[in-house]
Design a protein around this motif. Structure first.
Motif, PDB file in Angstrom:
ATOM      1  N   UNK A   1     -15.595  10.254  -9.825  1.00 18.32           N
ATOM      2  CA  UNK A   1     -14.188  10.056 -10.167  1.00 18.32           C
ATOM      3  C   UNK A   1     -13.438  11.385 -10.053  1.00 18.32           C
ATOM      4  N   UNK A   2     -12.262  11.322  -9.444  1.00 15.38           N
ATOM      5  CA  UNK A   2     -11.390  12.489  -9.328  1.00 15.38           C
ATOM      6  C   UNK A   2      -9.974  12.092  -9.742  1.00 15.38           C
ATOM      7  N   UNK A   3      -9.292  13.004 -10.398  1.00 15.28           N
ATOM      8  CA  UNK A   3      -7.870  12.804 -10.665  1.00 15.28           C
ATOM      9  C   UNK A   3      -7.211  14.166 -10.827  1.00 15.28           C
ATOM     10  N   UNK A   4      -5.930  14.217 -10.529  1.00 10.72           N
ATOM     11  CA  UNK A   4      -5.232  15.485 -10.637  1.00 10.72           C
ATOM     12  C   UNK A   4      -3.774  15.357 -10.268  1.00 10.72           C
TER      13      UNK A   4
ATOM     14  N   UNK B   1      -5.557   9.486  -8.266  1.00 14.22           N
ATOM     15  CA  UNK B   1      -6.768   9.070  -8.971  1.00 14.22           C
ATOM     16  C   UNK B   1      -7.670   8.360  -7.978  1.00 14.22           C
ATOM     17  N   UNK B   2      -8.993   8.643  -8.043  1.00 10.37           N
ATOM     18  CA  UNK B   2      -9.955   7.988  -7.151  1.00 10.37           C
ATOM     19  C   UNK B   2     -11.252   7.749  -7.894  1.00 10.37           C
ATOM     20  N   UNK B   3     -11.816   6.552  -7.728  1.00  9.19           N
ATOM     21  CA  UNK B   3     -13.070   6.188  -8.395  1.00  9.19           C
ATOM     22  C   UNK B   3     -13.934   5.382  -7.434  1.00  9.19           C
TER      23      UNK B   3
ATOM     24  N   UNK C   1      -7.542  -1.597  -5.340  1.00 13.07           N
ATOM     25  CA  UNK C   1      -8.840  -1.737  -5.986  1.00 13.07           C
ATOM     26  C   UNK C   1      -9.665  -2.789  -5.272  1.00 13.07           C
ATOM     27  N   UNK C   2     -10.933  -2.474  -5.069  1.00 14.77           N
ATOM     28  CA  UNK C   2     -11.859  -3.413  -4.450  1.00 14.77           C
ATOM     29  C   UNK C   2     -13.041  -3.584  -5.400  1.00 14.77           C
TER      30      UNK C   2
ATOM     31  N   UNK D   1     -11.614   2.249  -6.232  1.00 19.88           N
ATOM     32  CA  UNK D   1     -10.172   2.178  -6.439  1.00 19.88           C
ATOM     33  C   UNK D   1      -9.554   3.545  -6.208  1.00 19.88           C
ATOM     34  N   UNK D   2      -8.321   3.521  -5.801  1.00 22.69           N
ATOM     35  CA  UNK D   2      -7.572   4.767  -5.687  1.00 22.69           C
ATOM     36  C   UNK D   2      -6.097   4.479  -5.932  1.00 22.69           C
ATOM     37  N   UNK D   3      -5.430   5.465  -6.465  1.00 24.94           N
ATOM     38  CA  UNK D   3      -4.031   5.321  -6.815  1.00 24.94           C
ATOM     39  C   UNK D   3      -3.333   6.649  -6.577  1.00 24.94           C
TER      40      UNK D   3
END
Length: 203
Positions: A135-138, A155-157, A202-203, A177-179
């Protein structure tokens, strides 16, 4: 007018580990959610026992969700990721005077962090876990001029499934998922203009 409000700052949401919009139900009195077809597709938020009981694209929940004062009619919007926020407010009870229709149960109001011209700043976080979870977010805030500023947040998971289909051998319940959000803000003496683009998959 008195109103029952539960509010969380962006810092408080980070400290409590909330990642999805539905996580706030853990800390709000008289608030719950259920999902018949899975959280991503049809979550129903309940406030004081009032919730959506019919699921189709034409139905709207009696507990409304607003993001930066923009109404989100589809219940799937309540499963959005919580990142780079200013605050989240939950108003319990009928809010028709302030927000209009579809607020018999209450309102969830999410306010994202706005660009500012004060300084160049940014942040990035990474998490890893079992089932190859990553998971990454920033975010990054860039002042372009004294009155114009830009902000980007994401955001990415990605996670493998934790249930195996014995017949096919495939993993089940994997998640990806990513946003992302891009914001542009211009501030004048008596004017504040905010332009924003959001994306969520999201998948």
């Amino acid at each position: 007018v008195s109103v029952a409000v539960t509010a969380f700052s962006g810092d408080a949401i980070e400290k409590m580990g909330f990642q999805e919009g539905l996580d706030i139900t853990q800390q709000v009195p008289n608030m719950d959610f259920f999902a018949i077809f899975g959280e991503a597709s049809s979550p129903s938020v309940s406030l004081r026992g009032i919730s959506l009981v019919n699921f189709s694209d034409s139905w709207e929940s009696p507990v409304s969700m607003y993001v930066d004062d923009v109404y989100r009619g589809n219940p799937a919007g309540s499963a959005m990721q919580l990142f780079d926020l200013e605050r989240v407010e939950v108003l319990r009870g009928p809010q028709g005077t302030l927000y209009g229709r579809n607020t018999t149960g209450g309102v969830v109001n999410i306010l994202t962090a706005k660009p500012n011209s004060d300084e160049l700043s940014g942040n990035i976080e990474a998490q890893v876990g079992n089932y190859n979870s990553t998971q990454f977010k920033g975010h990054i805030n860039v002042p372009l001029t004294d009155s114009l500023s830009f902000r980007a947040a994401g955001f990415w998971l990605d996670r493998d499934g934790f249930v195996e289909n014995e017949y096919t051998g495939n993993d089940i319940d994997d998640r990806e998922m990513y946003s992302g959000r891009l914001s542009l803000r211009w501030q004048g003496e008596n004017t504040d203009i905010n332009l924003m683009a959001n994306f969520f998959d999201e998948d």
